[in-house]
Design an enzyme around this catalytic site. Sequence first.
Site, PDB file in Angstrom:
ATOM      1  CD  GLU A 260      -3.147  -0.632   2.215  1.00 37.90           C
ATOM      2  OE1 GLU A 260      -3.222   0.517   2.694  1.00 37.90           O
ATOM      3  OE2 GLU A 260      -3.857  -1.566   2.598  1.00 37.90           O
TER       4      GLU A 260
ATOM      5  CB  SER B 233       3.853 -22.118  -0.112  1.00 38.83           C
ATOM      6  OG  SER B 233       4.414 -21.568   1.051  1.00 38.83           O
TER       7      SER B 233
ATOM      8  CG  ASP C 285      -6.002  -6.158   1.239  1.00 46.82           C
ATOM      9  OD1 ASP C 285      -5.200  -5.947   2.172  1.00 46.82           O
ATOM     10  OD2 ASP C 285      -6.471  -5.253   0.529  1.00 46.82           O
TER      11      ASP C 285
ATOM     12  CG  ASP D 202      -7.378  -1.916   4.630  1.00 42.06           C
ATOM     13  OD1 ASP D 202      -6.718  -2.321   3.660  1.00 42.06           O
ATOM     14  OD2 ASP D 202      -8.626  -1.883   4.634  1.00 42.06           O
TER      15      ASP D 202
END
Length: 823
Positions: free
Chosen positions: A195, A263, A335, A338
């Site tokens: 971000e 992975s 996600d 934030d």
Amino acid sequence: MAGLFRWLLRLFTAAIILAALAGTTAYYLAARSLPDYDDTLAIAGLEAPIEIVRDNANVPHIFAASDTDVFFGLGFAHAQDRLWQMTMLRRTAQGRLSELFGARTLKIDELIRRLDIYGLAQSSVKAQDPYTTAALEAYAAGVNAWIARVNSDARGRGAPEFFLFTPEVALWQPADSLAIAKLMGVRLATHLETEVLRARVSLLLGDEARVRDLLPDAPGPGLAALPDYAALAPGVAPSAAPLTRAELGPLSPFVPRAFASASNAFAAAPSRSAAGGTLLANDPHLGFSAPSIWYLARLELASGGVIGATIPGMPAVMAGRSARLGWGMTSSYMDDQDVFLEQLNPENPEEYRTPNGFRPFESRRIIIRVADGAPETITLRWTENGPVLPGDHFGLGSITPPGHVTALGWTLLNGADTSMSAALKLMRAQNVDDALEAGRFFIAPSQNLVVVDHDTIAMQTIGAMPRRLAGHQSEGRLPVPGWKDENRWQGWLNYAANPRFLAPESGILGNTNNKTVERPFPLHVSFDWGDTQRIQRWKRLMETREVHTRESFIEAQLDTVSFTARALLPLIGRDLWFTGEPAPLGSPERRRQRALELLAEWNGDMNEHLPEPLIYAAWLRRLQDRLIRDDLGPLANEFTHVEPLFIERVFRDIDGASAWCDIRQSGAVESCTEIARRSLDEALLWLSETYGGSLESLRWGAAHQAWHDHPVLGEVPFLKWFVNIRQPTSGGDNTLNRGLTKGGDPFPFANVHGAGFRGVYDFADPDSSVFVISTGQSGHPLSRHYDDLGELWRRGEYIPMSLDPDLARAAAVGVTRLVPEAP
């Protein structure tokens, strides 16, 4: 003169004797901490005997009358082999490294304390189910039993490192195990830094299309335009200056986004298996270290035997199998973070803005003790959105408007985290349905759980998914004002919202950290995924066979062919192949032509014995830097690894991306072909200066050595030669057998991140399953088990994964019997 010579000879002889005595003493003291695996020990408080059978790879097979005693045995075995590693992980999670290492680790401790990792772990102890609580307590008792044995028998303080640092080792607590689990989540986090970087690039370029070139969404429908960050954060000036971030050093669990996680995990149903049983392969990727973060163990539970990869400090098999179930994990790239911009009250900087007006921060002061220095006092502050982080971490200061601070929302920062209960439920699951239900209790870090039983294969994204509103200003891709209702999390989505793939018709499923679903925001899972390249090679390998075997899964796990090289080289070299006038031997033009000839005949195999992978890697590295340096300036240093989608967009001129080829500061308009040629010449010059010789004499393995370094002693002169493990390796950034390169000078292609554990399970014949780790089981540099599995790992070999106790005993290196102490 003769007398002087005799005295000098005597002094020299004395010095040699003293050095020999000092070396012998040091060796004796260090060797005292080597455990005797063939021993019978009386343990106070133990109610029934425990047997720890160590097979010839030093994998402990633990047998006991109850599950709690089995976990006691695991704690004992972990402490025998990895006590220093465990205490370092605990100190890191507690934010107490500076008590040992002084000011150089102060920033790590400060950041960990601001996140309150250990405090949240302590709060989570009471959230576990009764079985897990008992397991945590028994595991801690096992660790403490070994610490007591070390103290009572003067066993070299438990590990050689304790002779160099404080010998004090606090007793293990259940919260310690939960804190280490959270610490692993810290190592896997990616979205915060992404971000910040996207915001910086957005401010600097001012063109959303060019931002999308450099930080693209994974291919597929549903691409949405980014908002203008300047509108979200007015007052932040665009800057090409390097990101300002605290120097955290090699002991930090906070790693750059390129090294956060990866992975592979893939499975085949009986219909796609030659032997008629399900197949599963898993190789989780983390930063390399000596010893590895992974430790192999077998636990004989009441629900059945379980064997696989554990993490010292935690009582769980994180990836492995039982007689009925196999499971593996990959990072889902959900996600789950934030960044919130919190506006300060101009009248009172101890307050921040909320939807309901200004309110005070939740604050408390703490003291961090610093070795050989004054204690450091810091003030921790939390908002309703999460902890406040200083501007010198993650480059946050560069995107924070005046009069604001930044806070972090993160699912990991939860004081009722039941992820450990989920892990222990998974170990006892008897089928796929049980395993998927266990995933319901997993909070963080989010993973893709791939499971197979004898009949069914499935993949489920586990972990809490933030509930964002559809009107979120940046859809979670940029920092946003934290006082606006539309940006705030509304709790978590229901577990049913997490992607699930059960018994697909194709009979094959897998994940390489690639994009798994295409769903509209806010059910999108993520806009930033960990892989767009390895998945292409995996898909081809899976589709070229009608049925698979254990051997074909091993072949795929060890595959070193780069889809990226095969896709990009024809693009960037299309106007360079076999062109140009004849050039004399030794000239730059002749060297370039020879390099292009080699690459034209190369199949993309990143084999350690070939020169082509090194030529290709050096070329692409220089090419990307040339494309972005004039636009980003020092900010280009944040892009340490080649971004394949960016290179493809530029050379295919997608949405005008070929504009990157023109150098802003020059009067001429440079073409992409010209930039590709200059970059190749520059790469060849660097190769000549660094390695010398002809192009044919270059070897990828010489540059791509795996660095398994000791996190503390790995940089200490003399000692580093004993504790670090270096191996030439195949693979690269984008191969299934992934060997992620360091990126920065002076060793840009060192292999520092990859599959520290590999496992392949065949349920047609479960005891033919195999596994390996990248170093050895012991963390003691004087043990023969410090690096004995490392050479097998390098060569792509494995050891058997059997639950047959007779096989474990047949060639055991020792059997440790823990018996109740006589009253």
